[in-house]
Design an enzyme around this catalytic site. Structure first.
Site, mmCIF file in Angstrom:
data_model
loop_
_atom_site.group_PDB
_atom_site.id
_atom_site.type_symbol
_atom_site.label_atom_id
_atom_site.label_comp_id
_atom_site.label_asym_id
_atom_site.label_seq_id
_atom_site.Cartn_x
_atom_site.Cartn_y
_atom_site.Cartn_z
ATOM 1 N N ASN A 1 5.499 6.408 4.903
ATOM 2 C CA ASN A 1 4.032 6.501 4.893
ATOM 3 C C ASN A 1 3.431 6.246 6.269
ATOM 4 O OD1 ASN A 1 2.915 5.335 1.578
ATOM 5 N ND2 ASN A 1 3.550 7.345 2.275
ATOM 6 N N SER B 1 0.796 -1.231 0.000
ATOM 7 C CA SER B 1 0.000 0.000 0.000
ATOM 8 C C SER B 1 0.825 1.276 0.000
ATOM 9 C CB SER B 1 -0.899 0.006 1.240
ATOM 10 O OG SER B 1 -0.103 -0.084 2.415
ATOM 11 N N LEU B 2 2.155 1.181 -0.113
ATOM 12 C CA LEU B 2 2.968 2.391 -0.087
ATOM 13 C C LEU B 2 2.726 3.248 -1.333
ATOM 14 C CD1 LEU B 2 6.473 1.261 1.216
ATOM 15 C CD2 LEU B 2 4.507 2.073 2.515
ATOM 16 N N CYS B 3 2.947 4.541 -1.184
ATOM 17 C CA CYS B 3 2.803 5.464 -2.316
ATOM 18 C C CYS B 3 4.059 5.446 -3.173
ATOM 19 C CB CYS B 3 2.516 6.877 -1.807
ATOM 20 S SG CYS B 3 0.998 6.989 -0.861
ATOM 21 N N GLU B 4 4.459 4.269 -3.574
ATOM 22 C CA GLU B 4 5.613 4.058 -4.449
ATOM 23 C C GLU B 4 5.276 2.913 -5.383
ATOM 24 O OE1 GLU B 4 8.295 5.875 -4.604
ATOM 25 O OE2 GLU B 4 7.951 7.099 -2.804
#
Length: 433
Positions: free
Chosen positions: A380, A340-343
């Site tokens: 995050n 779920s990381l923004c990467e």
């Protein structure tokens, strides 16, 4: 070929009732059998000792298991030294191998009586100024430069590595250290990583043994030990043949008898500092499928992310995945398995052939026992997961609890807002329950 998890679906269904996913799970039985096999492989060397690489799996429960078999600790930082001390590892049971080392770390290593392994010739003066002496037992890290090649498959480039001394420097270092009172010497080198071949240690051993003979002859020092370091790897992919530690130990013995014994150096102790080989296959990341997405590709979202296992995102490393309970179903679906990381690199697998995954399915991500949890981070605001030991009797033990939001906020206590954060977090926890 398939990789079989060390835990069954029946066991996992019970474990997740007590410990919510994601969590790292370790196999006590496998760890114990592996360390016994390692000791047996090097039993021919009277002074043999394994210094477990704490950085691979920094958990005192794991360190205590290995301590039962006479393993020491290989440390590279202040906190790793403290952790080793906390389980009763002091003196020559600690090998302190670091680089770009702060003064306070050398000071603590000396206070604990650890064997200090110097990474650079300039560290001799730095160490002496820091602790006021040169220890009687000292080691130096060697880097021959150039390329290090085994057969046609394994190649590493020591010449580009930041670690260790050149050949000329290590000879000069031994002379300087001897003049400053050092009496017992060690040599250490790490020239290739995660080798899945029985040739690596014997090839490395020959390089180090030949240098050791010249060093003892030309400098007049007594070489007490030679540390082959780590680098013996594990088969991350199902089609890879695992290393045979018995064959590796025998290969080192043959080189020892060819090079060291004729030179009158048959008393040299062999040390290793394995991490991945010791723990890698005996840990897994247990996670749950919580979302599916059908866009340009087929995605399965799980409740773990790269903060729990960084290697695939950082290196593109392969970790095998088992969909628990569907081991015998056809792998006829192609998925990216994501966190779920923004990467966008937060993926445990890309275009991986797996059985059909349904929401709520448990996934076992294999071979995370070393450099898995230990490389975790809080990007995050993600929190580090629990670590659970699957005991020999089939029971479980929590050996590190999962982080909470208050752990994340704890270092803000110098700000007035901390109390408000604490209040909000406690209220959020109540809602969550």
């Amino acid at each position: 070929m398939k990789k079989e998890p060390f835990v069954t679906k029946t066991q996992l269904d019970e474990i997740v009732k007590e410990y919510p996913t994601p969590f790292h799970l370790y196999d006590e039985k496998g760890i114990r059998e592996n360390v016994k096999a390692l000791k047996e492989a090097f039993a021919w060397n009277k002074g043999y000792k394994e210094y477990f690489a704490v950085k691979a799996t920094p958990n005192p429960y794991i360190l205590n298991i290995l301590k039962e078999y006479g393993c020491g600790c290989d440390c590279s930082s202040y906190t790793e030294l403290l952790m080793s001390e906390s389980v009763g590892q002091v003196g020559e049971n600690i090998m302190f191998s670091s680089n770009d080392t702060p003064a306070e770390e050398f000071a603590l290593a000396d206070k604990l009586g650890a064997i200090i392994n110097l990474d650079d010739i300039t560290h001799i003066d730095f160490l002496e100024k820091t602790i006021g002496k040169i220890p009687e037992t000292i080691s130096c890290r060697y880097n021959p430069g150039g390329l290090f090649k085994i057969s046609n498959s394994i190649m590493d480039n020591p010449g580009d590595a930041k670690y260790g001394m050149t050949t000329e420097q290590i000879f000069e270092a031994f002379k300087i250290l001897k003049s400053k009172g050092a009496k017992e010497f060690g040599i250490h080198a790490f020239l290739a990583s995660n080798t899945v071949t029985n040739e690596y240690y014997p090839t490395l051993a020959r390089t180090l043994f030949e240098v050791a003979v010249k060093l003892q002859k030309e400098t007049g020092v007594h070489i007490k030990f030679i540390n082959l370091s780590g680098g013996v790897g594990i088969p991350y992919k199902p089609d890879q043949e695992p290393n045979d530690i018995k064959v590796i130990g025998e290969g080192v013995r043959k080189v020892y008898e060819e090079v060291l014994v004729p030179a009158g150096m048959g008393d040299v102790a062999i040390y290793t500092e394995l991490g991945r080989f010791m723990l890698g296959p005996y840990g897994c990341l247990v996670t749950k499928a919580i979302h599916e997405k059908h866009t340009h590709k087929e995605y399965i979202g799980v409740d773990a992310c790269a903060a729990n296992l960084m290697r695939p995102a950082m290196y593109g490393a392969y970790h095998h995945i088992t969909v628990v309970g569907k081991e015998n179903e056809p792998c006829d679906h192609t998925y990216d398995v994501t966190g779920s990381l923004c990467e966008n690199n937060d993926k445990f697998a890309i275009d991986r052939q797996l059985p059909k995954i349904d929401m709520g399915d448990l996934l076992v991500i294999h071979d995370t026992g070393a450099h898995g949890f230990s490389m975790g981070y809080n990007y995050n605001g993600r929190l580090r997961s629990a670590e659970v030991l699957l005991k020999e009797d089939g029971g479980t033990q929590l050996i590190r609890r999962a982080e909470t939001p208050m752990d994340y906020f704890a270092t803000f206590d110098c700000f007035p807002v901390y109390e408000e954060l604490k209040k909000n977090t406690e209220e959020a926890d109540k809602l969550g329950k």
